[in-house]
Design an enzyme around this catalytic site. Structure first.
Site, PDB file in Angstrom:
ATOM      1  CB  VAL A   1      -0.688 -10.939  -7.528  1.00 36.46           C
ATOM      2  CG1 VAL A   1      -1.283 -11.384  -8.855  1.00 36.46           C
ATOM      3  CG2 VAL A   1       0.419 -11.898  -7.126  1.00 36.46           C
TER       4      VAL A   1
ATOM      5  CE  LYS B   1       6.404  -4.059  -0.013  1.00 36.12           C
ATOM      6  NZ  LYS B   1       5.057  -4.625   0.079  1.00 36.12           N
TER       7      LYS B   1
ATOM      8  CB  THR C   1       9.898  -6.661   6.092  1.00 37.15           C
ATOM      9  OG1 THR C   1       8.620  -7.228   5.807  1.00 37.15           O
ATOM     10  CG2 THR C   1       9.717  -5.206   6.528  1.00 37.15           C
TER      11      THR C   1
END
EC number: 6.3.3.3
Length: 238
Positions: free
Chosen positions: A17, A37, A41
């Site tokens: 966020v 990213k 996972t």
């Protein structure tokens, strides 16, 4: 800054966020933004990942993942158990550098904390930041226990010669308790770096337009916003 590495003091502290807020503010200022990213996972191939969530909240940003592993584990462990190649710090640095050629700002969001292992050789997000020569933004929790994890992470960054831009509280509660209020003064002391933002609790569930309109008010000018640590602390700590 062309590349900003975003890490947390641990999991579930509000990294995604916060990344979305930084991206939204930069995009609103007319900057082209990419979100990298390195290792996602705990998400199946058909599910939305953290980078997708940043794009949903922030708007028109480029997203890229380098590795995706189904089990919610540290990237090195998740890659090993899935029988998939791990992501290495050099891979992260190369991908971020390429994105920086075509974007004004590249945000590299880590998995978990600074020293979570990407591969069996012990490569971490800190290693990727060092290869990039990029500053690091630290996302911390608000309440009890955050001072220890924040100081440990900040010390590790200094040991490695990495620049800590500041600390963002990733989820500021509507009704902060005593520890949270006191931490507004203590977090910059233990981090040796300024408090540069506080994201409201639950902001990730807001409608994207509402999120984008509010993001600038959660981040300090160094991150493109108008948030003032002194004003915020005086109001919330009273």
């Amino acid at each position: 800054m062309a590349v900003l590495v975003i890490t947390g003091t641990g999991t579930e502290v509000g990294k995604t966020v916060t990344t979305a807020a930084v991206a939204a503010v930069a995009a609103a200022a007319g900057r082209s933004v990419a979100v990298l990213k390195p290792a996602q996972t705990g998400v199946r191939p058909d599910e939305r990942g953290d980078a997708d969530e940043v794009a949903r909240l922030a708007g028109a940003v480029t997203t890229r993942e380098l590795g995706r592993y189904p089990e919610p584990l540290a990237p090195a462990t998740a890659a090993r158990r899935a029988g998939l190649p791990p992501v290495r710090p050099a891979d992260v640095a190369e991908a971020a550098a390429k994105l920086a050629v075509e974007h004004d700002l590249v945000l590299v969001e880590g998995a978990g904390g600074l020293l979570v292992r990407f591969d069996e050789a012990g490569g971490t997000l800190a290693d990727a930041a060092r290869l990039l020569g990029a500053p690091v933004l630290l996302v911390a929790s608000a309440g009890l226990g955050t001072l220890n994890t924040t100081e440990l992470t900040a010390r590790e960054l200094r040991v490695r010669g990495l620049d800590l831009t500041g600390v963002v509280i990733g989820s500021w509660p509507d009704a902060p308790d005593l520890a949270s209020r006191c931490n507004l003064a203590d977090l910059p002391v233990v981090a040796g770096a300024p408090l540069v933002g506080a994201v409201p609790s639950g902001a990730g569930a807001w409608e994207p337009a509402h999120f984008r309109a509010g993001a600038g008010g959660w981040l300090a000018p160094v991150l493109g916003g108008v948030w003032d640590a002194g004003v915020f602390s005086a109001r919330e700590a009273s």
